[in-house]
Design a protein around this motif. Sequence first.
Motif, PDB file in Angstrom:
ATOM      1  N   ALA B  57      -0.881   2.008   7.833  1.00  0.00           N
ATOM      2  CA  ALA B  57      -0.696   0.550   7.857  1.00  0.00           C
ATOM      3  C   ALA B  57      -1.508  -0.120   6.757  1.00  0.00           C
ATOM      4  O   ALA B  57      -1.261  -1.276   6.404  1.00  0.00           O
ATOM      5  N   PHE B  58      -2.518   0.617   6.221  1.00  0.00           N
ATOM      6  CA  PHE B  58      -3.323   0.049   5.144  1.00  0.00           C
ATOM      7  C   PHE B  58      -2.558  -0.015   3.832  1.00  0.00           C
ATOM      8  O   PHE B  58      -2.985  -0.699   2.903  1.00  0.00           O
ATOM      9  N   PRO B  60       0.435  -1.474   2.858  1.00  0.00           N
ATOM     10  CA  PRO B  60       0.826  -2.809   2.373  1.00  0.00           C
ATOM     11  C   PRO B  60      -0.367  -3.735   2.121  1.00  0.00           C
ATOM     12  O   PRO B  60      -0.277  -4.661   1.315  1.00  0.00           O
ATOM     13  N   LEU B  61      -1.489  -3.452   2.776  1.00  0.00           N
ATOM     14  CA  LEU B  61      -2.675  -4.298   2.620  1.00  0.00           C
ATOM     15  C   LEU B  61      -3.301  -4.146   1.236  1.00  0.00           C
ATOM     16  O   LEU B  61      -4.055  -5.021   0.781  1.00  0.00           O
TER      17      LEU B  61
END
Lengths: 162, 155
Positions: B57-58, B60-61
């Motif tokens: 999930a990191f 796109p961050l």
Amino acid sequence: MLESIALIIADGPLNLWIQSIYWLWPILEITHFIGLSLLLGGLIIIDLRMAGHFREFNLTATHKLLPIVFLGFGLNLLTGVLFFCGDPLRYSVNISFQIKMVLVAFAGLNALFYYCKINPVIHTWNTAAESPPIAKAVAYTSLITWTGVLLCGRLIPYLGTG
Amino acid sequence: MFSALENTSVALWVGQSLWAYPILLSTHIVGLAIVVGIFAMRDLRLLGFFHGLCPTAFLPLSKMAWMGFIINAISGFLLFTSQALTFISSTPFLLKIACIIAGMAMAGVIQSKLRGELANSGGEAVLSGSIKTLAAASLLLWIAAIIAGRLIAYL
């Protein structure tokens, strides 16, 4: 109020101790910078997810970051108190420092509001849908307020030192 | 070359304007918090903290971290111009730049590894030993960058 506290601290043992160690100040500054990175880094993820961005993160799992946010806050509270005690007469009258403290208190109230009103119902949200407006408001308020805290903190040496 | 840079109109504006330097410094700290904050959370996750938070999930961050990096590259360059000769001969400054370059390169490598794990395991990334080593190195590099950056004013 701040000034009377400052007068008590000035030339006291803690004040003199902090001033007597040349390397203490940069060490405190470095710790303060690391602390703010932990605090903001955790909140960027928690708040942006709460506002509905970066949905690859599980909403409630982002709360696993809270201990690191509190660690960052704790480090900065400790180093911040030591800064104040090291140079109380300068900080107490500094407008940028005063605004910073008001913003920290406001961020705390915002977090308290989150804890009382949003946290108890967050697990009932439909995570596929838009975040509720109140959650978005709390999330953006948090990020904007902490950004203000950073800006005011960095401006302390330049703004309104009496 | 650096003394010429110091005499450009932009450099003179940064150095002489009452507000330019403090505003750039304030911008620089916000950028720092975004870059180091996001990368530190990613690195700690890869090292095994925050179980339940999906490591991929990191991905796109990282766009946000890049945004913070660009903010700081610009504000940092402008700050640099005002005292280019002093900065370029400052050891902590050069160390800081080296740490940042290495940290960003590390971010690229971690990013591509995470993408690979995402493709292989369909979302449930298995954290290999090598990605943990990279995360530990990255975390240390960003801490070193902060330390070196702060020491510019003292050494």
